[in-house]
Design an enzyme around this catalytic site. Structure first.
Site, mmCIF file in Angstrom:
data_model
loop_
_atom_site.group_PDB
_atom_site.id
_atom_site.type_symbol
_atom_site.label_atom_id
_atom_site.label_comp_id
_atom_site.label_asym_id
_atom_site.label_seq_id
_atom_site.Cartn_x
_atom_site.Cartn_y
_atom_site.Cartn_z
ATOM 1 N N HIS A 114 41.311 44.445 118.097
ATOM 2 C CA HIS A 114 41.117 44.540 119.541
ATOM 3 C C HIS A 114 41.452 43.205 120.195
ATOM 4 C CE1 HIS A 114 38.691 47.976 118.190
ATOM 5 N NE2 HIS A 114 38.826 48.453 119.408
ATOM 6 N N LYS A 141 44.124 50.907 113.771
ATOM 7 C CA LYS A 141 43.858 51.023 115.205
ATOM 8 C C LYS A 141 44.184 49.686 115.860
ATOM 9 C CE LYS A 141 39.979 52.025 118.355
ATOM 10 N NZ LYS A 141 38.511 52.289 118.376
#
Length: 643
Positions: A114, A141
């Site tokens: 992230h 991700k």
């Protein structure tokens, strides 16, 4: 396309289990860093029998450290998580421990990166993805922050390199919305949604409502709500008891408010209504002349509240006064507290011992009296107003008080007219009692101007309708009111309905995933009708208890609602004084002929229910709706026309 993944944070553990059990063919991401569960709660959630996949996620932050993340993610894996999201913010040793544990338990591994400030170059993102795959990720991700269209292009370019089923790649923030959609269309294994507004777990996250098919959004627009008839009736009556002019703003007509205006005129008041403003000029001097009543008769229409307010007040007249009404009111008992009224000096002659018309004789005197409040607050409100005009202090001790907020409303409205400190309903002891102190010899003074609040009882129907099948906005509702039905807002919030408001009192509700619920009607019996509707499309069994509060309404509501809704195909029944509704978020009733039984709230509920019926619903009488909300049908039609 991959799975819809409902991301939940800042919720109770039961809600995580509910979502996992009620969203088949989907996934539920439990943000452990936002929920603050202990290990027992985590075990309970991730070991639950379910129809959807559970994803355990923990983002490292200033309020959530690596050791806590390691401990909670381990607990989730051991309890049976389907996916574990392992952040690259964790040290490598911790990541390897979790990966090893997940492999041993058959838990699929997501390794996530992230960036909350920007979107790095594509080469850097590919390097991150390659390293994550090398560590053993089943899914990588990559989530960045977008500031322009180029950032969306950069993050989405990863789908040209990696298999979509192994990659979740999108950018956060308002500018990143297109990348979220592109990720979904590319076939990313998980697409994150928030169940409701205000609970998004990342900037730019879509909500459940955004992905509902247009055909399921049946209602849309602004619902115009009338003023509170409970407040209007009290204010009109008090204005008629003054000497002087009172103005009431934001007034709207209904049959019950018309009855109050009729009573005011019978009390020799001059009444004019123009553009939503009621002007009442009172000509009473109770202390000097007693209560003066034209023809010694008060006609209260179909209003049970007006009947019960007027019975004690009639004891202030120096002549016998007859109180009469019409329609269903003539079939409703108005004889509660007859013993207390007699002890306070009144002799009341009822029709068939319990019903209107009643003839009130004698002179009301103050004193100390004990009452049972189990049958409601209306007569108690009437007593508090009437006793304020007696020549001594009175003390009402109420056992088992019900509809307590409405006693508070009487106090609040009374204060506008100079009746200070009339009631103290907030003092409720652990023994289910309350005390009301009423000073005598008080003067009821006219009010220069008073704005009537919008009606939460009427609003409740459209708030629930929005939660069931669309997006409905109501403007100008007052929070912190004495209207008992304001509790519908907090209750919908507790049911995790998608509901928001602003500082102007505007409330918007959208079609939602509705949690099963229980509700006690003791203080808000008028919410029964909206809650029956809500229960129809809740995800599971709902329970409404306190049905004794419904027996003496325009119909015996527990009985008539069950009869009519079962006839339409609803699954509901009464056991031991409680109504059980088996809800289904996709419920469609079968339709047919039904009766409102002359009950305005049943008629409104049936009209809303007809919108989720496969066949037409024919109601024998909807004219009774005018009792409380004459504009209901027009409001409903306007919401339907905006589809």
């Amino acid at each position: 396309m991959g799975l819809i993944c409902y991301s939940v944070g800042k919720v109770e553990s039961f809600y995580c289990k509910f979502m996992a059990q009620r969203r088949p063919g989907s996934a539920v991401e439990v943000r452990l860093d936002l929920c603050h569960f202990d290990e027992e709660q985590i075990k309970d959630i991730f070991s639950t029998t379910r129809d959807s996949d559970l994803v355990a996620t923990a983002h490292i932050g200033k309020d959530y450290d690596r050791q806590t993340a390691l401990r909670q993610l381990s607990a989730a894996i051991l309890a049976g998580a389907d996916f574990v999201d392992i952040s690259l913010d964790l040290d490598k040793a911790s990541r390897q421990w979790l990966i090893s544990l997940a492999l041993n338990k058959g838990c699929r591994i997501i390794i996530s990166y992230h960036n909350y400030s920007n979107t790095p170059a594509a080469e850097q993102l590919r390097s991150v993805a390659d390293a994550a795959f090398c560590e053993g990720a089943d899914i990588v991700k990559i989530v960045t922050t977008a500031h322009c269209d180029e950032d969306n292009d950069t993050i989405c370019s990863l789908y040209k390199i990696y298999k979509p089923q192994t990659l979740i790649a999108f950018a956060m923030g308002k500018e990143g919305i297109e990348s979220r959609l592109e990720s979904y269309y590319q076939g990313a294994p998980l697409f994150y949604l928030s169940p409701r507004r205000g609970y998004e777990t990342a900037p730019g996250q879509f909500c459940y409502y955004d992905f509902i098919k247009p055909c399921n959004k049946i209602l849309k627009g602004v619902a115009e709500i009338p003023c509170s008839k409970s407040m209007a009736q009290r204010a009109i009556l008090l204005a008629a008891l003054t000497e002087g002019q009172t103005k009431l703003y934001n007034f709207s007509f209904c049959d019950d408010s018309r009855a109050a205006l009729s009573v005011a005129e019978s009390l020799y008041a001059e009444v004019t209504v123009e553009d939503g403003t009621v002007t009442i000029v009172g000509h009473q001097n109770i202390r000097k002349d007693g209560l003066r009543v034209k023809d010694n008769t008060l006609f209260v229409g179909e209003s049970g509240l007006m009947a019960r307010l007027c019975i004690p007040l009639a004891g202030l007249s120096r002549e016998p006064v007859t109180i009469t009404g019409e329609k269903t009111l003539l079939e409703r008992k108005v004889s509660e507290h007859r013993g207390a009224l007699k002890r306070l000096g009144l002799n009341i002659e009822y029709t068939d011992r319990d019903y209107l018309p009643v003839k009130v004789c004698g002179k009301l005197k103050g004193g100390n009296i004990r009452l049972n409040g189990i049958h409601g607050s209306q007569m108690i409100s009437g007593l508090t107003l009437a006793l304020s005009q007696c020549d001594r202090v009175s003390h009402l001790h109420v056992d088992h008080p019900t509809s307590v907020p409405y006693i508070g409303m009487t106090s609040t409205v009374g204060a506008y007219f100079g009746l200070k400190d009339t009631v103290t309903p907030d003092f409720i002891t652990e023994n289910d009692e309350c005390d009301i102190i009423i000073d005598g010899m008080q003067q009821i003074r006219p009010v220069g101007g008073m704005k009537l609040e919008k009606d939460w009882s009427s609003a409740a129907f459209f708030l629930v309708a929005g939660a069931m099948m669309g997006s409905v906005t109501i403007r100008g509702l007052k929070f912190g009111t004495d209207q008992a039905d304001e509790t519908i807002y907090d209750f919908l919030d507790q049911c995790n309905v998608d509901i928001v408001d602003n500082d102007k009192g505007d409330v918007n509700v959208r079609k939602s995933i509705i949690c099963p619920f229980t509700f006690d009607l003791i203080d808000a019996p008028d919410l029964f009708a909206p809650l029956v509707l809500l229960g129809l499309r809740a995800c599971g069994e709902c329970c409404i208890y306190g049905l004794d509060r419904l027996k003496n309404k325009e119909s015996n509501r527990a009985r008539t609602f069950v009869k009519e809704f079962r006839a339409l195909g609803a699954d509901m029944f009464v056991v031991d004084g409680a109504l059980y509704i088996e809800g289904n978020e996709h419920l469609m009733l079968r339709g047919g002929k039904c009766s409102s039984h002359g009950d305005h709230r049943l008629a409104m509920a049936l009209e809303i229910a007809s919108l989720i019926s496969e066949n037409p619903v024919e109601i024998d009488d909807i004219g009774c709706i005018a009792k409380s909300f004459p504009g209901f049908m027009d409001t409903l039609d306007k919401l339907k026309k905006k589809r």
